[in-house]
Design an enzyme around this catalytic site. Structure first.
Site, PDB file in Angstrom:
ATOM      1  CB  CYS A  31      -7.140  -7.575   2.606  1.00 32.21           C
ATOM      2  SG  CYS A  31      -5.820  -6.362   2.457  1.00 32.21           S
TER       3      CYS A  31
ATOM      4  NE  ARG B  45       9.089  -2.404   0.438  1.00 35.75           N
ATOM      5  CZ  ARG B  45       8.719  -2.707  -0.791  1.00 35.75           C
ATOM      6  NH1 ARG B  45       9.439  -3.530  -1.543  1.00 35.75           N
ATOM      7  NH2 ARG B  45       7.608  -2.208  -1.302  1.00 35.75           N
TER       8      ARG B  45
ATOM      9  CB  THR C 224      -7.669  -2.592   6.929  1.00 30.38           C
ATOM     10  OG1 THR C 224      -7.384  -2.302   5.562  1.00 30.38           O
ATOM     11  CG2 THR C 224      -9.124  -3.003   7.088  1.00 30.38           C
TER      12      THR C 224
ATOM     13  CB  VAL D 237      -0.949  -0.018   1.225  1.00 31.20           C
ATOM     14  CG1 VAL D 237      -1.552   1.345   1.479  1.00 31.20           C
ATOM     15  CG2 VAL D 237      -2.046  -1.049   1.009  1.00 31.20           C
TER      16      VAL D 237
ATOM     17  NE  ARG E 177       1.286  -9.479   2.540  1.00 31.05           N
ATOM     18  CZ  ARG E 177       0.855  -8.229   2.444  1.00 31.05           C
ATOM     19  NH1 ARG E 177       1.032  -7.407   3.446  1.00 31.05           N
ATOM     20  NH2 ARG E 177       0.255  -7.809   1.361  1.00 31.05           N
TER      21      ARG E 177
ATOM     22  CB  THR F 151      -3.973  -3.885  10.516  1.00 29.11           C
ATOM     23  OG1 THR F 151      -4.402  -3.838   9.155  1.00 29.11           O
ATOM     24  CG2 THR F 151      -3.683  -2.486  10.997  1.00 29.11           C
TER      25      THR F 151
ATOM     26  CG  ASP G 123       9.389  -0.200   5.511  1.00 30.80           C
ATOM     27  OD1 ASP G 123       8.311  -0.291   4.904  1.00 30.80           O
ATOM     28  OD2 ASP G 123       9.819  -1.095   6.281  1.00 30.80           O
TER      29      ASP G 123
HETATM   30  N1  NAD Z   1      -2.068  -5.319   0.449  1.00 28.06           N
HETATM   31  C1  NAD Z   1      -3.151  -4.727   0.007  1.00 28.06           C
HETATM   32  O1  NAD Z   1      -3.476  -4.861  -1.140  1.00 28.06           O
HETATM   33  C2  NAD Z   1      -4.016  -3.864   0.899  1.00 28.06           C
HETATM   34  C3  NAD Z   1      -5.156  -3.294   0.354  1.00 28.06           C
HETATM   35  C4  NAD Z   1      -5.933  -2.456   1.130  1.00 28.06           C
HETATM   36  C5  NAD Z   1      -5.559  -2.208   2.449  1.00 28.06           C
HETATM   37  N2  NAD Z   1      -4.458  -2.799   2.965  1.00 28.06           N
HETATM   38  C6  NAD Z   1      -4.087  -2.470   4.346  1.00 28.06           C
HETATM   39  O2  NAD Z   1      -2.982  -1.598   4.291  1.00 28.06           O
HETATM   40  C7  NAD Z   1      -2.115  -1.839   5.407  1.00 28.06           C
HETATM   41  C8  NAD Z   1      -0.718  -2.140   4.904  1.00 28.06           C
HETATM   42  O3  NAD Z   1      -0.751  -3.347   4.158  1.00 28.06           O
HETATM   43  P1  NAD Z   1       0.406  -3.754   3.156  1.00 28.06           P
HETATM   44  O4  NAD Z   1      -0.141  -4.861   2.349  1.00 28.06           O
HETATM   45  O5  NAD Z   1       0.969  -2.563   2.466  1.00 28.06           O
HETATM   46  O6  NAD Z   1       1.482  -4.307   4.208  1.00 28.06           O
HETATM   47  P2  NAD Z   1       3.009  -4.719   3.881  1.00 28.06           P
HETATM   48  O7  NAD Z   1       3.366  -5.754   4.870  1.00 28.06           O
HETATM   49  O8  NAD Z   1       3.179  -4.976   2.420  1.00 28.06           O
HETATM   50  O9  NAD Z   1       3.825  -3.386   4.172  1.00 28.06           O
HETATM   51  C9  NAD Z   1       3.922  -2.797   5.413  1.00 28.06           C
HETATM   52  C10 NAD Z   1       5.281  -2.114   5.533  1.00 28.06           C
HETATM   53  O10 NAD Z   1       5.293  -1.407   6.770  1.00 28.06           O
HETATM   54  C11 NAD Z   1       6.565  -1.573   7.346  1.00 28.06           C
HETATM   55  N3  NAD Z   1       6.419  -1.328   8.790  1.00 28.06           N
HETATM   56  C12 NAD Z   1       5.888  -2.137   9.720  1.00 28.06           C
HETATM   57  N4  NAD Z   1       5.886  -1.518  10.922  1.00 28.06           N
HETATM   58  C13 NAD Z   1       6.415  -0.297  10.724  1.00 28.06           C
HETATM   59  C14 NAD Z   1       6.669   0.808  11.566  1.00 28.06           C
HETATM   60  N5  NAD Z   1       6.356   0.781  12.859  1.00 28.06           N
HETATM   61  N6  NAD Z   1       7.241   1.908  11.027  1.00 28.06           N
HETATM   62  C15 NAD Z   1       7.568   1.947   9.710  1.00 28.06           C
HETATM   63  N7  NAD Z   1       7.344   0.936   8.869  1.00 28.06           N
HETATM   64  C16 NAD Z   1       6.766  -0.171   9.364  1.00 28.06           C
HETATM   65  C17 NAD Z   1       6.987  -2.966   6.978  1.00 28.06           C
HETATM   66  O11 NAD Z   1       8.395  -3.127   7.044  1.00 28.06           O
HETATM   67  C18 NAD Z   1       6.442  -3.095   5.551  1.00 28.06           C
HETATM   68  O12 NAD Z   1       7.399  -2.717   4.580  1.00 28.06           O
HETATM   69  C19 NAD Z   1      -2.765  -2.974   6.181  1.00 28.06           C
HETATM   70  O13 NAD Z   1      -3.574  -2.439   7.194  1.00 28.06           O
HETATM   71  C20 NAD Z   1      -3.632  -3.655   5.155  1.00 28.06           C
HETATM   72  O14 NAD Z   1      -4.722  -4.307   5.734  1.00 28.06           O
HETATM   73  C21 NAD Z   1      -3.672  -3.610   2.212  1.00 28.06           C
END
Ligand code: NAD
Length: 422
Positions: A258, A38, A118, A15, A323, A83, A33
């Site tokens: 998700c 990463r 989310t 995201v 995941r 999340t 990050d």
């Molecule tokens: N993947 C999707 O397609 C999607 C779609 C809609 C919503 N979401 C929501 O968006 C959010 C993120 O999902 P994602 O898929 O991008 O996750 P992800 O795991 O791909 O990425 C999260 C990133 O955050 C970093 N991170 C974790 N803790 C951190 C912190 N304290 N400080 C800085 N960086 C930190 C991680 O190293 C990672 O690179 C979630 O809540 C998910 O439910 C995801």
């Protein structure tokens, strides 16, 4: 909206990275990050999630850092950290709280902090706001302001991207909502919807995904019923889909970060507020049991100690995202039934597959053959293109082609092979 607004995106995953790259076209933007690996790969122009092309990444003005101090004093913070749920399927808010602490150290009076992760209704205002206050020493709603804007992108989806989807926004005050509408309005051509409140925006997102989960669970349940009747759900769906208002969801494994996770956030919120969610949790039970149910059906068609090739390990087709993959449930149940299982996936990262699931992926299908069963678990494009010759090469005489996703419905199997589909 002033183009000098300084934006920090916290969490550069599926995201955060596309969002940060898109924001950087309009505002000075820094992506933070927690993972130095990463940040290093992104600095080299490589996005392992495959959401941002190397050329786009290299051409971007986005600044990258793993140092929390780099985000001090920005105007707008957007939090896009994971999340997940814990082993008991309870919301695990630790990444969000950790991000709050990082942002709390960095914010100055006047800042706006928006969450895109989310969550369930109330997390932004009742959990994140107080944590930001505690760490920053600033007063929420006076010195800094909260917002929520759910993310709707979908891994591997090249049509519904961050710059084309309708963005829901909500701020702690009308002024913050207007400011967020202006910022996101620059980012997307899909328009901005101003939700009635932060809680409403949080609720809107979590039910979008819970609704998908429940709809798929219904199709999975009727799949089980029709298997007992000896008819294929795919044949049934083709017929039902000719009705104008039939919702054409497909059966299968519900994994990923998700759809299989967010309903548990809604359930926790429901229980905390005195309502036991029947449909939401029934949907989760059915979908989480689907891997074992599929494995049992396949196993029943095989002799003991069969050699099985599972094609695909990622949670969905044509993405490297491992995941919460439910293919793992199928594999484990087949092994528990006494079969020998090999796994191939051209998109999955072998190191991640080993680390997350203890699976050693086959490096290629060259020379593979003699299997008693091939399981089509994930319809990656190369698998979907299989012809009768591919099955003839992979399977021993009498072998079974188990097609979980219906990707080989149009393929006539070579003589002597058996087929099974949902
Ligand atoms: N993947 C999707 O397609 C999607 C779609 C809609 C919503 N979401 C929501 O968006 C959010 C993120 O999902 P994602 O898929 O991008 O996750 P992800 O795991 O791909 O990425 C999260 C990133 O955050 C970093 N991170 C974790 N803790 C951190 C912190 N304290 N400080 C800085 N960086 C930190 C991680 O190293 C990672 O690179 C979630 O809540 C998910 O439910 C995801």
């Amino acid at each position: 909206m002033s183009s000098s607004l300084r934006v920090a995106v916290v969490g550069l995953g599926y995201v955060g990275l596309p969002l940060a790259v898109t924001l950087a076209r309009h505002f000075p933007t820094l992506g933070l990050d927690i993972s130095t690996a990463r940040i290093a790969e992104l600095q080299r122009g490589h996005d392992r999630t495959d959401e941002v092309a190397p050329a786009t990444l290299r051409a971007s003005t986005l600044k990258l850092s793993a140092d929390p101090a780099a985000i001090a004093g920005f105007d707008l913070y957007i939090v896009t950290v994971p999340t997940p749920v814990d082993a008991a399927n309870e919301p695990d808010l630790r990444p969000v709280l950790s991000a709050c602490r990082t942002v709390g150290e960095a914010i100055r009076p006047g800042a706006v902090v928006v969450f895109e992760s989310t969550v369930y209704p109330g997390v932004t205002e009742d959990i994140c706001g107080p944590e930001l206050e505690r760490v920053s020493g600033l007063k929420c709603g006076v010195d800094f302001f909260l917002g929520y804007s759910p993310e709707r992108i979908n891994p591997g989806d090249r049509e519904h991207t961050v710059d084309t989807i309708t963005k829901v926004v909500a701020g702690q005050t009308a002024e913050v909502t207007r400011m967020l509408a202006a910022v996101y309005g620059k980012v997307t051509r899909g328009g901005v919807f101003e939700a009635a409140s932060i809680r409403v925006a949080e609720a809107a997102k979590v039910i979008e995904n819970a609704q998908r989960d429940i709809n798929i669970a219904f199709i999975n349940e009727v799949t089980m019923i029709f298997q007992n009747l000896g008819i294929s759900i795919h044949d049934v769906l083709e017929a039902s889909a000719t009705k104008w208002n039939f919702l054409n969801f497909k059966p299968g494994l519900v994994g990923g970060h998700c759809i299989g996770v967010d309903p548990f956030y809604l359930a926790r919120c429901a229980i905390d507020h005195g309502h036991h969610p029947e449909i939401v949790l029934a949907g989760r039970r059915i979908n989480d049991g689907m891997g074992r149910w599929i494995a049992d059906r396949i196993s029943a068609k095989l002799a003991d100690n069969a050699r099985i090739l599972v094609l695909g390990l990622t949670f969905k087709e044509n993405v490297p995202d491992l995941r919460n993959s439910k293919v793992v449930d199928v594999i484990r149940a087949l092994r528990e039934a006494g079969h020998r299982v090999d796994v191939h996936d051209p998109l999955a990262d072998p190191a991640e597959a080993a680390h997350e699931y203890g699976e050693t992926l086959m490096p290629s299908l060259d020379g593979a053959g003699g299997y008693d069963c091939v399981v089509g678990a994930v319809p990656h494009a190369p698998y979907a293109a299989f012809t009768a010759e591919a099955f003839a090469a992979l399977l021993a005489p009498g072998g079974l082609v188990a097609d979980i996703k219906g990707m080989w419905r149009g393929v006539a199997l070579p003589p002597g092979l058996r087929g099974w589909q949902l």
